[in-house]
Design an enzyme around this catalytic site. Structure first.
Site, PDB file in Angstrom:
ATOM      1  N   GLY A 152      26.858  75.386  34.263  1.00 25.67           N
ATOM      2  CA  GLY A 152      25.706  74.505  34.312  1.00 25.67           C
ATOM      3  C   GLY A 152      25.098  74.527  35.703  1.00 25.67           C
ATOM      4  O   GLY A 152      25.200  75.515  36.433  1.00 25.67           O
ATOM      5  N   ILE A 154      25.888  73.033  38.562  1.00 27.26           N
ATOM      6  CA  ILE A 154      26.817  73.237  39.667  1.00 27.26           C
ATOM      7  C   ILE A 154      27.452  74.622  39.583  1.00 27.26           C
ATOM      8  O   ILE A 154      27.559  75.330  40.588  1.00 27.26           O
ATOM      9  CB  ILE A 154      27.898  72.135  39.678  1.00 27.26           C
ATOM     10  CG1 ILE A 154      27.259  70.773  39.950  1.00 27.26           C
ATOM     11  CG2 ILE A 154      28.958  72.440  40.740  1.00 27.26           C
ATOM     12  CD1 ILE A 154      28.195  69.598  39.766  1.00 27.26           C
ATOM     13  N   THR A 232      36.579  70.452  41.084  1.00 30.07           N
ATOM     14  CA  THR A 232      35.713  69.433  41.672  1.00 30.07           C
ATOM     15  C   THR A 232      35.003  68.638  40.573  1.00 30.07           C
ATOM     16  O   THR A 232      34.017  67.956  40.854  1.00 30.07           O
ATOM     17  CB  THR A 232      34.656  70.075  42.596  1.00 30.07           C
ATOM     18  OG1 THR A 232      33.936  71.076  41.856  1.00 30.07           O
ATOM     19  CG2 THR A 232      35.296  70.712  43.815  1.00 30.07           C
ATOM     20  N   ARG A 234      36.578  66.854  37.011  1.00 27.49           N
ATOM     21  CA  ARG A 234      37.324  65.671  36.587  1.00 27.49           C
ATOM     22  C   ARG A 234      38.803  66.017  36.496  1.00 27.49           C
ATOM     23  O   ARG A 234      39.182  67.098  36.039  1.00 27.49           O
ATOM     24  CB  ARG A 234      36.837  65.168  35.221  1.00 27.49           C
ATOM     25  CG  ARG A 234      35.496  64.438  35.271  1.00 27.49           C
ATOM     26  CD  ARG A 234      35.608  63.107  35.988  1.00 27.49           C
ATOM     27  NE  ARG A 234      34.379  62.330  35.929  1.00 27.49           N
ATOM     28  CZ  ARG A 234      33.405  62.380  36.836  1.00 27.49           C
ATOM     29  NH1 ARG A 234      33.514  63.202  37.869  1.00 27.49           N
ATOM     30  NH2 ARG A 234      32.341  61.602  36.713  1.00 27.49           N
ATOM     31  N   GLU A 263      43.472  58.252  40.915  1.00 24.78           N
ATOM     32  CA  GLU A 263      43.071  58.496  42.304  1.00 24.78           C
ATOM     33  C   GLU A 263      43.319  57.244  43.156  1.00 24.78           C
ATOM     34  O   GLU A 263      42.755  56.196  42.876  1.00 24.78           O
ATOM     35  CB  GLU A 263      41.593  58.903  42.348  1.00 24.78           C
ATOM     36  CG  GLU A 263      41.342  60.224  41.633  1.00 24.78           C
ATOM     37  CD  GLU A 263      39.875  60.623  41.575  1.00 24.78           C
ATOM     38  OE1 GLU A 263      39.009  59.827  42.014  1.00 24.78           O
ATOM     39  OE2 GLU A 263      39.584  61.723  41.089  1.00 24.78           O
ATOM     40  N   HIS A 281      37.811  62.831  45.940  1.00 26.55           N
ATOM     41  CA  HIS A 281      36.655  62.749  45.045  1.00 26.55           C
ATOM     42  C   HIS A 281      35.375  62.660  45.883  1.00 26.55           C
ATOM     43  O   HIS A 281      34.503  61.826  45.641  1.00 26.55           O
ATOM     44  CB  HIS A 281      36.767  61.535  44.115  1.00 26.55           C
ATOM     45  CG  HIS A 281      36.026  61.707  42.813  1.00 26.55           C
ATOM     46  ND1 HIS A 281      36.537  61.329  41.589  1.00 26.55           N
ATOM     47  CD2 HIS A 281      34.809  62.228  42.535  1.00 26.55           C
ATOM     48  CE1 HIS A 281      35.672  61.587  40.629  1.00 26.55           C
ATOM     49  NE2 HIS A 281      34.599  62.135  41.184  1.00 26.55           N
TER      50      HIS A 281
END
Length: 308
Positions: A152, A154, A232, A234, A263, A281
């Site tokens: 996509g 990114i 980077t 999920r 996290e 994150h």
């Protein structure tokens, strides 16, 4: 009319965003906890609100039920896995996201993680600070094979950067952009082939029931011993117990993880690994990306509340 703003970086360097909200007649409730809000905190803070600018905090059906006046949710980012979209649709709550605002920032960070893991940058830095000037041998990025899972916005930015390293690129996406792939010299491959052949694997898909556990023990076993896994997107995309075992046993070369299911991760074993580079994150946390996400989130919220 009240709105809740949960992302801690929202307006941090561009406070005029709050001025825009105030000028539209909105009273802002801020996240003053210093962390991600729990479901209980969300229910309490969201109860009187008509609008929400949301980070990674939970917005499930129970949270939504506590906010009967809620009309619009502006996601500060692109991932929607923390939002119960069906419950929003049933309630008529509009949901938007800031598509494209952080693509370059996340792609930069993905490449930074590849280089940091491959060249053992954090380990070398730590040893040097201990006055240990011994040489540490690492692996190359240039000319290697990169597998991108999720081509996509990114993923495409990552591919463009990888071309500068003269990498062979394999990619997978359920919605295939043949024109871009042809222009960028990308070969289509399924996830299994990517895991078998790629030297570097970078994940850029959304978290859904179909993608949860995408990188599992079976696919980790397919990977080269010299493979580097980057995430980077999920945390839930990876079976973390299987990856932790593979890293501890040296079955792959290393990993760069900016996201985890929890996290920060609770298992102390993660913090002991020399072949892991961890992130908080923060791949989208650049001044430019944060500013653009903030502007887009405000635009989206005002539009959906009919205040533009």
């Amino acid at each position: 009319m009240k709105i809740l703003v949960t992302p801690r970086s929202f307006g941090k360097n561009n406070p005029e965003l709050f001025d825009r909200l105030a000028a539209a007649g909105l009273e802002v409730i801020r996240n003053d906890t210093g962390g991600i809000l729990s479901a209980g905190q969300m229910r309490e803070k969201l109860a009187p609100c008509h609008g929400l600018i949301l980070g990674v905090d939970p917005l499930d059906a129970a949270v939504l039920a506590a906010a009967p006046q809620l009309r619009a949710v502006a996601k500060y980012g692109v991932g929607l896995d923390n939002i119960d979209l069906a419950a929003c649709a049933a309630r008529g709550v509009k949901v938007s996201r800031t598509v494209g605002a952080n693509s370059n920032a996340v792609a930069d960070y993905a490449l930074a993680l590849m280089l940091a893991v491959a060249r053992k940058v954090p380990l070398i830095d730590r040893r040097c600070r201990e006055r240990d000037w011994g040489k540490i041998t690492s692996i190359d990025l240039h000319g290697k094979t990169l597998g991108i899972v999720g081509l996509g916005a990114i993923g495409k930015c990552v591919a463009r950067r990888a071309r500068g390293f003269e990498m062979k690129i394999l990619a997978h996406d359920v919605v295939w952009d043949e024109a871009f792939a042809r222009e960028a010299g990308i070969e289509r491959a399924d996830p299994d082939r990517i895991c078998r052949e790629a030297d570097f694997i970078s994940l850029h898909v959304v978290l859904t029931d179909e993608t949860r556990g995408l990188i599992n023990a079976r696919r980790l076993a397919m990977m080269k011993k010299t493979a580097v896994l980057i995430n980077t997107a999920r945390g839930g995309l990876i079976d973390e117990a299987a990856l932790l075992a593979a890293l501890r046993e040296g079955r792959i070369y290393g990993a760069g993880l900016d996201v985890f299911e929890q996290e920060p991760p609770a298992d102390p074993a993660w913090y002991e690994l020399d072949n892991l580079v961890m992130g908080s994150h923060c791949s989208s946390s650049t001044a430019g990306a944060v500013e653009q996400m903030g502007r887009m989130a405000v635009d989206n919220l005002l539009r959906d509340l009919d205040l533009r």
